[in-house]
Write an enzyme that holds these catalytic residues in place. Structure first.
Site, PDB file in Angstrom:
ATOM      1  N   SER A  17       0.845  -1.200   0.000  1.00  0.00           N
ATOM      2  CA  SER A  17       0.000   0.000   0.000  1.00  0.00           C
ATOM      3  C   SER A  17       0.871   1.237   0.000  1.00  0.00           C
ATOM      4  CB  SER A  17      -0.894   0.012   1.242  1.00  0.00           C
ATOM      5  OG  SER A  17      -1.419   1.308   1.423  1.00  0.00           O
ATOM      6  N   HIS A  41      -1.410  -1.349  -4.154  1.00  0.00           N
ATOM      7  CA  HIS A  41      -2.646  -0.958  -3.483  1.00  0.00           C
ATOM      8  C   HIS A  41      -2.658   0.560  -3.300  1.00  0.00           C
ATOM      9  CE1 HIS A  41      -6.161  -1.871  -0.941  1.00  0.00           C
ATOM     10  NE2 HIS A  41      -5.714  -0.948  -0.098  1.00  0.00           N
ATOM     11  N   ASP A  43      -4.708   3.629  -1.762  1.00  0.00           N
ATOM     12  CA  ASP A  43      -5.748   3.988  -0.791  1.00  0.00           C
ATOM     13  C   ASP A  43      -6.272   5.387  -1.036  1.00  0.00           C
ATOM     14  OD1 ASP A  43      -6.083   1.745   0.993  1.00  0.00           O
ATOM     15  OD2 ASP A  43      -4.002   2.077   1.595  1.00  0.00           O
ATOM     16  N   MET A  45      -8.915   8.211   0.088  1.00  0.00           N
ATOM     17  CA  MET A  45      -9.743   8.625   1.223  1.00  0.00           C
ATOM     18  C   MET A  45     -10.335   9.995   0.953  1.00  0.00           C
ATOM     19  SD  MET A  45      -7.229   7.526   4.281  1.00  0.00           S
ATOM     20  CE  MET A  45      -6.489   5.893   4.367  1.00  0.00           C
ATOM     21  N   HIS A  74      -8.457   1.223  -3.733  1.00  0.00           N
ATOM     22  CA  HIS A  74      -9.391   1.015  -2.623  1.00  0.00           C
ATOM     23  C   HIS A  74     -10.068   2.349  -2.345  1.00  0.00           C
ATOM     24  CE1 HIS A  74      -9.713   0.047   1.994  1.00  0.00           C
ATOM     25  NE2 HIS A  74     -10.895   0.120   1.412  1.00  0.00           N
ATOM     26  N   MET A  76     -12.152   4.509  -0.391  1.00  0.00           N
ATOM     27  CA  MET A  76     -12.799   4.773   0.909  1.00  0.00           C
ATOM     28  C   MET A  76     -13.528   6.093   0.750  1.00  0.00           C
ATOM     29  SD  MET A  76      -9.622   3.511   3.255  1.00  0.00           S
ATOM     30  CE  MET A  76      -8.444   3.656   1.928  1.00  0.00           C
ATOM     31  N   MET A 144     -11.682  -5.728   5.676  1.00  0.00           N
ATOM     32  CA  MET A 144     -10.786  -4.830   6.416  1.00  0.00           C
ATOM     33  C   MET A 144     -10.419  -5.445   7.762  1.00  0.00           C
ATOM     34  SD  MET A 144     -10.192  -2.275   4.452  1.00  0.00           S
ATOM     35  CE  MET A 144      -9.181  -1.392   5.648  1.00  0.00           C
ATOM     36  N   ASP A 182      -6.657  -6.216   4.658  1.00  0.00           N
ATOM     37  CA  ASP A 182      -6.010  -4.896   4.607  1.00  0.00           C
ATOM     38  C   ASP A 182      -6.038  -4.266   5.993  1.00  0.00           C
ATOM     39  OD1 ASP A 182      -5.177  -2.336   3.970  1.00  0.00           O
ATOM     40  OD2 ASP A 182      -6.896  -1.860   2.684  1.00  0.00           O
TER      41      ASP A 182
END
Ligand code: DX5
Ligand code: ZN
Length: 229
Positions: A17, A41, A43, A45, A74, A76, A144, A182
């Site tokens: 990540s 990966h 992330d 957000m 991913h 979020m 998660m 994760d």
């Protein structure tokens, strides 16, 4: 649909990540661990679904020029549907949306229509029953092992029951999907997660927080493959 560089469903994959990498030197951080990276990966957000803000499509687009790996994004985000196209255009290979935001069936079809590999994520306190109805329609289930929002948190072993449940469901119905974990994954917790049935391991701080990220990634993979931390 499975993109060529995603690899076969169900095989062990390490997904470093980049959240834990030096954003000022992202290309070289990613290059350094290239030989131990199956998926990268990413992330994302939004400061709403999670109380933190990270990166978006422009970073994916820039990084795309420096890596041929599968980009596992991913999301979020409370409204991932507004951004799927931007991620696809920027060079994302797969996008994972959270089941908690609702509208799951529509999000899955929208992501598919864009040619993305599709993932569905569940927070630690979201029951398996919430994701079970969608397993036939996705390529990946992300369970998660921390509450999303921050890197460097401790692995929640209590999620392993859900991983076992998911693995049982996937295998008994011969579903071609990956089970990804994760949060708080290191050489020790990777062994626990793989034993429970996970096959894609996301790791941020255990890799990029190490003085030798390549060696840390190598050790994590070896632990997952041998069952010995
Ligand atoms: C947490 C993110 C994770 C995070 C994992 O919200 O989804 O991908 O980067 O970081 P570590 O491996 O440090 O727990
Ligand atoms: Zn993540």
């Amino acid at each position: 649909m499975t993109l060529i560089n995603a690899g076969p469903s169900g095989s062990l994959r390490l997904a470093p990540s980049i959240l834990a990498a030096d954003f000022g030197a992202l290309a070289s951080a990613v290059h350094e661990i290239d030989t131990e990276t199956d998926w990268l990966h990413v992330d994302v957000m939004d400061g709403h679904f999670v109380p933190n803000v990270s990166i978006g499509p422009p970073v994916v687009q820039s990084l795309r020029r420096y890596s041929t790996k599968f980009f596992d994004c991913h999301l979020m985000m409370s409204e991932p549907g507004r951004y799927l196209e931007a991620f696809a255009k920027a060079g994302a290979d797969g996008c994972t949306v959270h089941v908690e935001v609702g509208g799951t069936q529509g999000l899955i079809s929208d992501a598919r229509a864009l040619g993305l590999r599709v993932g569905l994520a569940a927070n630690p306190d979201t029951a398996f029953e919430r994701v079970a109805p969608f397993l036939g329609d996705v390529d990946l289930l992300l369970l998660m092992t921390v509450f999303p929002g921050f890197g460097g948190q401790s692995f929640m072993g209590e999620v392993m029951g859900k991983v076992e449940e998911a693995r049982h469901e996937v295998d008994s119905n011969s579903l071609a999907i990956d089970i990804e974990v994760d949060g708080g994954i290191d050489a020790t917790t990777a062994v626990t997660a793989v034993r429970a049935g996970a096959n894609v391991l996301v790791a941020g701080s255990a890799i990029f927080g190490h003085s030798d990220p390549l060696e840390a990634a190598h050790a994590l993979r070896a632990a997952a493959l041998t069952g010995r931390p």
